[in-house]
Motif scaffolding. Structure first.
Motif, PDB file in Angstrom:
ATOM      1  N   ARG A 176      -5.031   1.432  -6.164  1.00  0.00           N
ATOM      2  CA  ARG A 176      -4.221   1.847  -5.008  1.00  0.00           C
ATOM      3  C   ARG A 176      -3.075   0.874  -4.700  1.00  0.00           C
ATOM      4  O   ARG A 176      -1.970   1.302  -4.372  1.00  0.00           O
ATOM      5  CB  ARG A 176      -5.141   1.945  -3.786  1.00  0.00           C
ATOM      6  N   TYR A 177      -3.369  -0.436  -4.807  1.00  0.00           N
ATOM      7  CA  TYR A 177      -2.423  -1.426  -4.295  1.00  0.00           C
ATOM      8  C   TYR A 177      -1.540  -2.027  -5.389  1.00  0.00           C
ATOM      9  O   TYR A 177      -1.965  -2.180  -6.530  1.00  0.00           O
ATOM     10  CB  TYR A 177      -3.176  -2.594  -3.635  1.00  0.00           C
ATOM     11  N   ASP A 206       0.853  -1.184   0.000  1.00  0.00           N
ATOM     12  CA  ASP A 206       0.000   0.000   0.000  1.00  0.00           C
ATOM     13  C   ASP A 206       0.893   1.240   0.000  1.00  0.00           C
ATOM     14  O   ASP A 206       1.490   1.574   1.033  1.00  0.00           O
ATOM     15  CB  ASP A 206      -0.895  -0.016   1.249  1.00  0.00           C
ATOM     16  N   ASP A 254     -10.609   2.738  -3.835  1.00  0.00           N
ATOM     17  CA  ASP A 254      -9.286   2.109  -3.749  1.00  0.00           C
ATOM     18  C   ASP A 254      -8.797   1.539  -5.083  1.00  0.00           C
ATOM     19  O   ASP A 254      -7.760   0.865  -5.121  1.00  0.00           O
ATOM     20  CB  ASP A 254      -9.299   0.996  -2.688  1.00  0.00           C
TER      21      ASP A 254
END
Ligand SMILES: Cc1cc2nc3c(=O)[nH]c(=O)nc-3n(C[C@H](O)[C@H](O)[C@H](O)COP(=O)(O)OP(=O)(O)OC[C@H]3O[C@@H](n4cnc5c(N)ncnc54)[C@H](O)[C@@H]3O)c2cc1C
Length: 344
Positions: free
Chosen positions: A177-178, A146, A174
């Motif tokens: 995001r990762y 993250d 999200d």
């Protein structure tokens, strides 16, 4: 950590479109990940994560940012009982190598997803699926970096909000995001596979008189079916299914049926119109649009025969959508994601 500059996105994606990415970094070691995000932050550039580029479209203006390509390798069995096996696979592994690994050992749960192009790390992003199986049926968790906190986090299946081609990784706040480092899946050990299988798979099995149903047999059947109708990314440029199937509530399904359209009821009861069927019914199979051809074998697939520009794809997509909408009242939604232009 290998940093390359001004790399055409067309060379990183199976649709073979897109201008230059300012930087491309291949991630082959865990320590490369924070380093790469630090590099992007120092340059004040956005990051875009990629695997094999089989579900990604590049635009003509390229990407004024940093593309990270996941090359983390490794597959390991974490635990095994008589019924279950838990496997962890690194995100840069080729997805189909993981399927082969499982089938060779008689583990069941992903054999019908044989030959889906791309990487393990991308598989949960759009909840890949084929011939009756999808990621949501086997995934336990992903390990992800993250960049907002600089931590490696474990995200459990219950938090991924998986549905048809949609998860937290590609939808909502999200999305993007990762950086998915690895996935953990749970497969059946020594499963007894029993017919009936998914419709078109069952047809193939019947036609070929197949009576033994190991994961490897199913893998071979699916691979044969796919080889007969889906383009090989090494030979023909495409992003696989270009449009999403259309899910309907009961009322919409009844309306569609009243219009004479074929509505599929999935084993879980959900109702759906196959987008490829609509395109075919609209008479578009095999037709050419701005250098793209609607595949003669699978109408959901747009093959890039000669187009060099994203503008051609946009024109082709919009014409197909308009024809289908005017005939049937359904606006087709694009499946592959597009890399945004980058820094404003
Ligand atoms: C011929 C063909 C047939 C196909 N058949 C199918 C099919 O049957 N079923 C199906 O579901 N799909 C199918 N696809 C689509 C594609 O294979 C899948 O979506 C696959 O998961 C893409 O993997 P990739 O590594 O190429 O992903 P990419 O295109 O590189 O990335 C796809 C998305 O995942 C994100 N992403 C990639 N890696 C990571 C990571 N490590 N961490 C975080 N985000 C990441 C990207 O940002 C992007 O949003 C097909 C495509 C082709 C070309």
């Amino acid at each position: 950590m290998k940093i390359q500059e001004n790399i055409p996105i067309s060379k990183l994606t199976t649709m073979r479109l897109g201008g230059d990415a300012k930087y491309v970094i291949e991630i082959s070691d865990l320590s490369d990940i924070p380093e790469a995000y630090k590099f992007a932050k120092e340059k004040n550039l956005p990051v875009w994560v990629m695997g094999g580029g089989a579900n990604t479209i590049g635009r003509d203006e390229g990407f004024d940012g940093v593309i990270l390509i996941n090359r983390l390798r490794g597959i390991e069995v974490l635990s095994q009982t008589a019924d279950e096996v838990v496997i962890r696979a690194m995100g840069g592994e080729v997805w189909d190598d993981l399927v082969q690994f499982a089938c060779e050992r008689g583990y069941s749960g992903i054999e019908s997803m044989s030959k889906i192009p791309g990487t393990v790390g991308a598989a949960p992003v759009q909840n890949i699926g084929a011939y009756g199986q999808d990621m949501s049926q086997v995934i336990e968790s992903v390990e992800a970096y993250d960049p907002e906190t600089g931590d490696l986090v474990i995200i459990g299946k219950e938090d991924m909000k998986m549905s048809y081609r949609s998860t937290i990784f590609n939808t909502g706040k999200d999305a993007g995001r990762y950086f998915i480092v690895s996935i953990t899946i749970v497969l059946e050990n020594e499963a007894t596979l029993e017919p009936p299988f998914y419709n078109s798979l069952q047809r193939y099995i019947d036609e070929h008189g197949i009576t033994e149903f190991s994961p490897m047999t199913i893998r071979k059947c699916v691979s044969e079916i796919r080889a007969g109708k889906l383009p090989d990314p090494a030979v023909e440029a495409s992003a696989g299914s270009f449009f999403k199937n259309i899910y309907l509530d009961d009322e919409q399904a009844a309306e569609a049926e009243a219009k004479g359209l074929k509505v599929w009821t999935k084993p879980n009861g959900s109702k759906m119109i196959n987008a490829g069927y609509l395109i075919e019914e609209a008479g578009l199979k095999g037709r050419e649009f701005h250098g793209f051809k609607v595949s003669k074998k699978a109408a959901l697939i747009l093959i890039n025969e000669s187009a060099k520009s994203y503008a051609d794809l946009e024109a082709a997509r919009d014409e197909i959508r308009k024809i289908v909408f005017d005939k049937y009242g359904f606006m087709l939604e694009q499946e592959p994601v597009e890399i945004p232009a980058g820094k404003e």
